[in-house]
Design an enzyme around this catalytic site. Structure first.
Site, mmCIF file in Angstrom:
data_model
loop_
_atom_site.group_PDB
_atom_site.id
_atom_site.type_symbol
_atom_site.label_atom_id
_atom_site.label_comp_id
_atom_site.label_asym_id
_atom_site.label_seq_id
_atom_site.Cartn_x
_atom_site.Cartn_y
_atom_site.Cartn_z
ATOM 1 N N ARG A 49 0.817 -0.842 -0.067
ATOM 2 C CA ARG A 49 0.167 -0.082 -0.267
ATOM 3 C C ARG A 49 0.712 1.573 -0.239
ATOM 4 N NH1 ARG A 49 1.782 1.854 3.697
ATOM 5 N NH2 ARG A 49 0.427 3.538 4.253
ATOM 6 N N GLY A 50 0.159 2.615 -0.201
ATOM 7 C CA GLY A 50 1.394 3.483 -0.370
ATOM 8 C C GLY A 50 0.910 3.877 -2.168
ATOM 9 N N ALA A 51 0.901 5.258 -2.164
ATOM 10 C CA ALA A 51 0.776 5.128 -3.600
ATOM 11 C C ALA A 51 2.287 4.612 -4.561
ATOM 12 C CB ALA A 51 0.292 6.857 -3.923
ATOM 13 N N ARG A 93 -7.592 -0.450 -6.868
ATOM 14 C CA ARG A 93 -7.815 0.943 -6.218
ATOM 15 C C ARG A 93 -7.553 1.972 -6.837
ATOM 16 N NH1 ARG A 93 -4.369 0.896 -0.218
ATOM 17 N NH2 ARG A 93 -6.154 2.165 -0.092
ATOM 18 N N GLN A 204 -2.634 2.834 9.975
ATOM 19 C CA GLN A 204 -1.789 2.421 9.185
ATOM 20 C C GLN A 204 -0.108 3.616 10.022
ATOM 21 O OE1 GLN A 204 -4.689 2.851 7.868
ATOM 22 N NE2 GLN A 204 -4.105 2.425 5.573
ATOM 23 N N ASP A 245 -1.541 10.727 -2.262
ATOM 24 C CA ASP A 245 -2.436 9.711 -3.265
ATOM 25 C C ASP A 245 -2.630 10.029 -4.772
ATOM 26 O OD1 ASP A 245 -2.776 8.666 -0.778
ATOM 27 O OD2 ASP A 245 -2.470 6.790 -1.852
ATOM 28 N N ASN A 255 -5.433 12.481 0.117
ATOM 29 C CA ASN A 255 -4.747 11.739 0.801
ATOM 30 C C ASN A 255 -5.545 10.824 1.606
ATOM 31 O OD1 ASN A 255 -1.373 10.386 1.125
ATOM 32 N ND2 ASN A 255 -1.994 12.182 3.153
ATOM 33 N N LYS A 256 -4.697 9.785 2.433
ATOM 34 C CA LYS A 256 -5.482 9.063 3.702
ATOM 35 C C LYS A 256 -7.112 9.757 3.879
ATOM 36 C CE LYS A 256 -5.290 5.692 4.128
ATOM 37 N NZ LYS A 256 -6.241 4.701 2.818
HETATM 38 O O1 MRU Z 1 -4.962 2.781 1.584
HETATM 39 P P1 MRU Z 1 -3.339 3.084 1.863
HETATM 40 O O2 MRU Z 1 -2.797 2.574 3.302
HETATM 41 O O3 MRU Z 1 -2.828 2.719 0.696
HETATM 42 O O4 MRU Z 1 -2.693 4.947 1.914
HETATM 43 C C1 MRU Z 1 -1.363 6.086 1.939
HETATM 44 C C2 MRU Z 1 -1.839 7.022 1.983
HETATM 45 O O5 MRU Z 1 -2.826 7.922 1.701
HETATM 46 C C3 MRU Z 1 -0.312 7.970 1.764
HETATM 47 O O6 MRU Z 1 -0.361 8.516 2.816
HETATM 48 C C4 MRU Z 1 -0.071 7.893 0.112
HETATM 49 O O7 MRU Z 1 -0.453 7.025 -0.510
HETATM 50 C C5 MRU Z 1 1.062 8.520 0.159
HETATM 51 S S1 MRU Z 1 2.617 6.925 0.529
HETATM 52 C C6 MRU Z 1 4.609 7.688 0.453
#
Ligand code: MRU
Length: 353
Positions: A49-51, A93, A204, A245, A255-256
């Protein structure tokens, strides 16, 4: 590098090895993805996970897809498999721009190769796909390093830094985006404290960010998401730094879920709010945050705390995974190319040109 979230093992017949982030911090387990279906599942269920990490993984997903070709298949068949598998992986996603960016880059590169060398073998095409995925991986590592260097100056000695979700090594191929800024400041001998929002519903921040920072021996304190305002009021937070993201052409940033409320709280308390993200997270095809698709996730993520149901059966649940922070509330966006102060459509297009 402290943690390697993902790693391609072997050549064109190889596989993708991931740290299974669903099981951290209780267990450190590696997951092997040997076909696109396994990778799709890993992305969808947040094993990876994470962009940026999703983007790099998906690029390797196309290497996995090419393993299904027969040696007798032609290049046209290879391109068809790439197109179909890109579509499939992209549907895992909807919010993170890096996923679509990486898939498109690998596919376009393969098309250009085939146009230039129409007599090449399908094995050669597979090598081209792997080489491009490896290039995306390497560039991501480099982008993270540069983001850290470019953002380090925003962490002042003895500062309190608030972050949300996880934008660390686990979320990228390198050392992260928001956390890379912190790792760099730490490397330079600065003393500071990080407050990590636990980040409901999937935690997270508590599970992953705290785990990473602890290993790096950075002073970290986990807080529940609803405590941020109180900490700001107390003067404990000098800056907010998060990842992203997807960033629209005007600087609005997905973002989250919970990042938007932090940006409003930061504005109210006069605290600078920084986004750290690579250029692969920008989506200039969309004008503003209103156009960014927001992932809706399963009600069970909210209804259960571990195995315990905390919401009565039959009660409606709304579970958007991301929200949009408005560009006007972002002090600066830190990228691998430098810093965009007071981001807007003009400064962003100039920065990325
Ligand atoms: O749902 P997730 O855990 O994939 O969400 C991740 C985030 O919101 C991060 O802040 C974002 O992807 C940046 S990661 C460098």
């Amino acid at each position: 590098m402290i943690i390697q979230a993902l790693k391609w093992i072997g050549g064109t017949d190889g596989f993708l090895e991931l740290i299974d982030q669903r099981r951290l911090p209780a267990e450190f387990v590696k997951l092997q993805c040997r076909d696109t279906e396994a990778l799709f599942e890993a992305i969808k269920t947040l094993a990876v996970r994470g962009a940026p990490a999703i983007g790099v993984s998906a690029a390797y997903g196309l290497v996995l897809a090419m393993q299904k070709l027969n040696p007798s298949d032609g290049l046209e068949q290879g391109l068809k498999v790439l197109a179909k598998s890109s579509q499939y992986l992209a549907s895992a996603r909807p919010t993170a721009a890096n996923l679509f960016w990486a898939l498109e880059r690998v596919r376009r590169n393969a098309e250009e190769f085939v146009a230039g060398q129409p007599e090449a073998t399908v094995q050669k095409l597979r090598e081209v796909v792997l080489a491009e995925a490896n290039a995306i991986y390497r560039e991501d590592v480099d982008m993270c390093r540069r983001i850290g260097q470019n953002g380090e100056r925003f962490i002042k000695e003895d500062a309190g830094i608030l972050t949300h979700c996880n934008a660390g090594a686990l979320a990228t191929a390198g050392e992260g985006t928001a956390l890379s800024v912190m790792f760099e400041a730490h490397k330079n001998g600065k003393k500071f404290r990080v407050y990590a929002d636990e980040t409901r519903p999937l935690l997270q921040g508590a599970r992953l960010t705290a785990w990473e920072l602890k290993q790096a021996e950075i002073d970290v304190t986990v807080i529940c998401d609803n405590m941020a305002a109180y900490l700001m009021k107390q003067g404990r937070v000098d800056a907010v730094i998060t990842g992203a993201d997807r960033i629209a052409a005007n600087g609005d940033t997905a973002n989250k879920i919970g990042t938007y409320s932090l940006s409003i709280l930061a504005r109210e308390h006069g605290i600078p709010f920084y986004i750290a993200a690579p250029s692969s997270t920008f989506d200039l095809s969309i004008k503003s945050g209103a156009e960014i698709p927001i992932e809706q996730r399963s009600a069970d993520e909210v209804a259960f705390f571990g195995d315990i149901r905390t919401v009565p059966e039959g009660v409606d649940i709304y579970n958007p995974a991301f929200d949009i922070t408005e560009a006007r509330d972002i002090t600066a966006i830190i990228t691998e190319r430098g810093v965009i102060e007071k981001p807007n459509a003009g400064s962003i297009s100039g920065h990325l040109r």
